[in-house]
Structures are given as structure tokens and as C-alpha cells.
Design a protein around this motif. Structure first.
Motif, short mmCIF file in Angstrom:
data_model
loop_
_atom_site.label_atom_id
_atom_site.label_comp_id
_atom_site.label_asym_id
_atom_site.label_seq_id
_atom_site.Cartn_x
_atom_site.Cartn_y
_atom_site.Cartn_z
N ASP A 1 3.76 7.71 4.54
CA ASP A 1 4.88 7.16 5.30
C ASP A 1 4.61 7.21 6.80
OD1 ASP A 1 7.57 6.86 3.40
OD2 ASP A 1 6.09 8.28 2.62
N ASP A 2 3.97 8.27 7.25
CA ASP A 2 3.66 8.39 8.67
C ASP A 2 2.68 7.31 9.12
OD1 ASP A 2 5.30 10.62 8.79
OD2 ASP A 2 3.65 11.99 8.30
N GLU A 3 1.65 7.06 8.30
CA GLU A 3 0.70 6.00 8.65
C GLU A 3 1.38 4.64 8.69
OE1 GLU A 3 -3.48 7.77 6.83
OE2 GLU A 3 -2.11 6.67 5.53
N TYR A 4 2.31 4.40 7.76
CA TYR A 4 3.01 3.12 7.73
C TYR A 4 3.83 2.92 9.00
CZ TYR A 4 6.39 -0.45 6.38
OH TYR A 4 7.18 -1.57 6.35
N ALA B 1 14.49 9.45 7.33
CA ALA B 1 13.93 8.29 6.63
C ALA B 1 13.42 8.72 5.26
CB ALA B 1 12.79 7.68 7.45
N PRO B 2 13.68 7.94 4.21
CA PRO B 2 13.23 8.33 2.86
C PRO B 2 11.71 8.29 2.75
CG PRO B 2 14.08 6.08 2.85
CD PRO B 2 14.38 6.64 4.21
N GLN B 3 11.18 9.17 1.95
CA GLN B 3 9.75 9.22 1.69
C GLN B 3 9.43 8.26 0.55
OE1 GLN B 3 7.49 11.09 3.55
NE2 GLN B 3 9.29 11.38 4.84
N GLU C 1 0.84 -1.21 0.00
CA GLU C 1 0.00 0.00 0.00
C GLU C 1 0.87 1.25 0.00
OE1 GLU C 1 -3.17 -0.08 -0.35
OE2 GLU C 1 -3.46 -2.24 -0.13
N LEU C 2 2.00 1.21 0.72
CA LEU C 2 2.90 2.36 0.74
C LEU C 2 3.51 2.59 -0.63
CD1 LEU C 2 4.41 4.48 2.49
CD2 LEU C 2 6.17 2.74 2.88
N SER C 3 3.86 1.52 -1.32
CA SER C 3 4.43 1.65 -2.66
C SER C 3 3.43 2.26 -3.63
CB SER C 3 4.88 0.28 -3.16
OG SER C 3 5.36 0.34 -4.49
N LEU C 4 2.16 1.87 -3.49
CA LEU C 4 1.13 2.41 -4.39
C LEU C 4 0.71 3.82 -4.01
CD1 LEU C 4 -1.14 -0.77 -4.73
CD2 LEU C 4 0.54 0.11 -6.38
N GLY C 5 1.01 4.25 -2.77
CA GLY C 5 0.65 5.60 -2.35
C GLY C 5 -0.71 5.70 -1.70
#
Length: 487
Positions: free
Chosen positions: A422-425, A438-440, A414-418
């Protein structure tokens, strides 16, 4: 002013913080600063007598110490509910995660649980888990929890002071508007707790009353019945539960040995026989199981109820019924109070108990939510804080590892798809904001294969020309490499 602006407007309390707070803790006595040492005589308390003189709140406070089922239920709730980790998140007025507000809320908790001034002598600042345990304990005993966020003169929170709801009285000046008043034991004054730094949270509140009751109140009558049955069984066991000696005194033998001077006097004869019986009774009553009983032919001794001493005691059904009622009243499964017949527990019972622990944690999270929201707004933030606890898991950590791995993999996708930020992850996986630097990665498609955008011309590929299907392989990929050994 727009409606959205009026809804989002924050009105902070006026003036400065009250140094030292207003509410009294359950152990504070304004007349004597010394706390009396308890007598440690809880094991002598008799519920059959005290239940008439005391109310349910006092009884439960005592039964936690001396009743095995109540004590086990409290201990299990605190242990299992305390195994869940808290997740602290701040949201701005638009409902988006506010990382700075989240960090500010965590700093407030650090100040509440960390000793920073070592010049004041002994300091007993509790840890976050200790505060949560006290709140859970109070919720189980009272049905609600109350606490005051103590501020210094600079509006900096220094303490989360727990207040016993027993000392609270509520006044309803308007429909649905309640004002708390504290009447602490040992004080003749009333403390007005109608202040913005005082918070309450209720556990399964009865909507017909503002006052709450412990969920364990229904266990009092069952425990009383069980105590009465057990006390009666103790008395019965002394009579029919163990082998006993049956002594028969041969009266004709005694009468033949009566002195001649009283043989013709009936009254003296009866007194003589009575004295002899008392003498024999005194000798026998002082015997133990290890002593040998030596007697003359005047006495005939036998053992009764020696083959099956418990044949007349059919108590298992009675105890089982009382145990089942007690478990229902305490809202626990049999394994929690040590009444499971085998090592396995039904999954439905375990699931229900875990849900009860989650409901208890929601009460604690609600109180932290209110207190921390006020704390960060006093510091200038417009965000609100939400504190929740992760769901309780009764399975071991190693058994959960495959499920946690699959969950983390799904969240990375889900993070990869947007679809998540990043904060939710980081909050979902680690329970904290992303570390500095940390990278976005949200929406970068970092999980997408490198050759996913390569197009293949399938029109010119024929099974006859390419029987191995290498034409369908993207050029330059690992699959396109030949397995032939280079000469």
C-alpha cells in the motif's frame, strides 16, 4: 560482529551543532553587511573585451543576464526541470519503505521552508521549489552544487545554505579522499568545510579532475564569434544595407563662380573648392530621411542601392551556422532558444531535452538525499532517505490523463494481487504516504470478480438442450437474469 551489522552501523558526528553554520553564501561579505546595489549595466557589457580579462565562470555569470541564447537556455531548463514533482521515500536497513522515516524527512523539509519564529523580524525562508531552483541554477553555472545543512544546538536543521563552488578549493590528502576548503571573496581566512553537514553533488563530472565546469562553457567561443559577426554586420548595413544618397559636386561650376581675385592663384583656388565641399558635406550629413534636399545645379544628387538594399548581404547562412553551434553548446533544442523554423519540434530533440532536465533533477535529488538522510539519523532513525523527481513531461496534463489512468489501473491490479504494498502504491500514484485510516488493500484481491470462484459443470451442458448457452452462466450472476418481460 557480523559483516551485515558492521555495514549497517551508523556513526553520527560528535559534539553539538555549529550555530549559524560555517560556510559563506555567495552574497555574504564579512567586511560589510550591506549588499551593494548593482549598476544594472549588463546591457553595456562587451563579450569581445571581457572574455580576455575574465574566466569562464565570470563570463557565464554575466552572459546569463545579457546574452539571449544563454538566458533562454537557463530559463527553459529551470522551467521544464522545475515542473517535475519530488518524491521523498525513506528505506530501513532491510530496504523496505519506512513510513515514519518518510514522514520525519518531510517534517525536516517543512522546518527548512516554513517560518516558525516571527520574533526575529524579516525572514526570507525559501520554499522547497525556490531551493530546488537555486540548486539547479548553480548546477548549470558551475557544473556542481554545494550546500551546508545548518543545525542548531539541538541538532535540528534550520537552513540549507547554498555555497558557491567557485570559492571552494580541494585538497587530496589520500588517493580519492578530498577535503574542501572555502576561500570566500572579501575574506582573508580559509574555512575548513571538512564537516559532516557539508554536501556536494556533481553534474556530468569529468573523472580526470575534481573541479567542475559548466556545460555551457563550450558556448563562449561561439557566442563571441556570433557577436563579432553581428557587430560587423551593423557596420556593413550602414554602408551597403540601406539606400544612401550619392552627391556629385560639379567642380567646373564651382570654378566658374570663383571670385576674380583668387581665380589666378592655384592654391587659393584649391582652398576655395575644399571649403565649398565641406559646406555641402555639412548640410547633407545633417539631413534625415524626412527632410527635403534642395540644391543648386552645382550638385547632382542620386539614390544608390534603393531597389534591393540587402542584395549584397548574404548573412543567413552565417547566422544559421552560428545558431546551430550555439544550440549544440547550450544542449537545447531550437524551440527553446526561439530558433525553430516552424511550430513543430522533432520528437527526438524534445525527448533528449527532457532527459537532460531529468539528469539535472537527479543532481538536486542527490543533494537532498544526503542532507535529509543525515537529518533523520540525527533524530534517531536508522533509515536512509531517497529523493527523486518524477520524469519530465512536455505534454499537457489533459493529454497525459489517459496514460495516467492506465498506469493507475495497472498499479491497482498489482496492489490487488499483492505484488506491491500500500505504501508503494500511494508513493507512486500520489507521491506521499497513505493517509491515516486508509484501508490496507495489498493482496486482498479486491479487483477479483465476486463469481470468480463459482465452478460450472460443463459435462451436462448440451447445445441441443441449451441453445442460448445459459448453462454456462454462473447462477445468481447478472448475466443469468432473463430479459423476458414479467407478466
Amino acid at each position: 560482529m557480523a559483516l551485515s551489522d558492521s555495514i549497517a552501523q551508523i556513526l553520527l558526528p560528535k559534539g553539538k551543532g555549529v550555530k549559524g553554520g560555517k560556510g559563506y553564501t555567495p552574497t555574504f561579505n564579512p567586511r560589510d553587511e550591506k549588499i551593494a546595489v548593482p549598476g544594472y549595466q549588463q546591457h553595456l557589457d562587451d563579450l569581445l573585451n571581457s572574455r580576455i580579462a575574465n574566466d569562464s565562470r565570470s563570463l557565464l555569470n554575466t552572459m546569463v543576464n545579457h546574452d539571449p541564447d544563454v538566458s533562454s537556455a537557463i530559463h527553459s531548463y529551470l522551467t521544464i526541470a522545475g515542473s517535475a514533482e519530488p518524491v521523498i521515500t525513506a528505506y530501513n536497513p532491510d530496504g523496505e519503505i519506512d513510513i515514519e522515516g518518510t514522514k520525519l524527512a518531510r517534517r525536516v523539509l517543512e522546518n527548512l521552508t516554513t517560518v516558525n519564529d516571527y520574533t526575529v523580524g524579516y525572514s526570507d525562508k525559501p520554499t522547497l521549489s525556490s531551493i530546488a531552483d537555486e540548486l539547479r541554477y548553480m548546477t548549470l553555472l558551475r557544473g556542481m552544487v554545494a550546500a551546508e545543512l545548518v543545525l542548531d544546538k539541538s541538532y535540528i536543521p534550520t537552513e540549507l545554505r547554498i555555497v558557491d563552488p567557485v570559492s571552494l578549493e580541494w585538497r587530496e590528502a589520500k588517493p580519492g579522499v578530498y577535503r574542501p576548503i572555502q576561500k570566500p571573496a572579501g575574506a582573508n581566512t580559509e574555512i575548513d568545510l571538512n564537516i559532516p553537514t557539508f554536501f556536494t553533488s556533481r553534474f556530468h563530472q569529468n573523472p580526470t579532475s575534481i573541479y567542475t565546469f559548466s556545460t555551457f562553457v563550450s558556448a563562449i567561443n561561439t557566442i563571441t564569434a556570433r557577436t563579432a559577426v553581428i557587430n560587423e554586420l551593423y557596420r556593413i548595413m550602414r554602408i551597403v544595407g540601406y539606400p544612401r544618397m550619392d552627391v556629385t559636386v560639379l567642380q567646373d561650376v564651382i570654378e566658374r563662380n570663383v571670385p576674380p581675385n583668387i581665380r589666378d592663384n592655384p592654391d587659393e583656388m584649391r582652398n576655395y573648392v575644399s571649403r565649398e565641399l565641406d559646406t555641402i558635406r555639412g548640410v547633407i550629413s545633417g539631413l534625415t530621411a524626412r527632410d527635403a534636399f534642395v540644391h543648386s545645379d552645382t550638385i547632382k544628387a542620386e539614390i544608390i542601392n534603393d531597389k534591393n538594399p540587402s542584395a549584397g548581404l548574404q548573412i543567413e547562412r552565417v547566422i544559421d551556422i552560428l545558431d546551430n553551434q550555439n544550440q549544440a553548446a547550450l544542449k537545447v533544442m531550437p524551440a527553446v532558444v526561439g530558433k525553430s523554423s516552424n511550430g513543430q519540434v522533432a520528437s527526438t530533440e524534445a525527448r533528449l531535452f527532457a532527459l537532460n532536465a531529468d539528469a539535472l533533477n537527479r543532481v538536486i535529488g542527490s543533494l537532498f538525499t544526503k542532507a535529509l538522510t543525515l537529518a533523520i539519523r540525527l533524530a534517531g532513525s536508522e533509515s536512509r532517505v531517497h529523493v527523486r523527481y518524477r520524469p519530465v513531461e512536455l505534454r499537457p496534463v489533459l493529454e497525459l490523463e489517459p496514460q495516467l489512468t492506465m498506469r493507475a489501473s495497472r498499479l491497482r491490479n498489482e496492489l490487488s494481487l499483492g505484488t506491491i504494498t500500500d505504501d508503494e502504491y500511494h508513493l507512486e500514484v500520489f507521491g506521499r504516504p497513505a493517509p491515516a485510516g486508509a484501508p490496507q488493500l495489498s493482496g486482498t484481491n479486491f479487483l477479483k470478480p465476486a463469481d470468480a470462484d463459482v465452478t460450472i459443470d460443463t459435462e451436462g451442458v448440451s447445445p441441443n438442450d441449451d441453445p442460448l448457452g445459459r448453462g454456462l452462466t454462473a447462477p445468481g450472476s447478472e448475466s443469468a437474469k432473463s430479459n423476458d418481460v414479467e407478466k
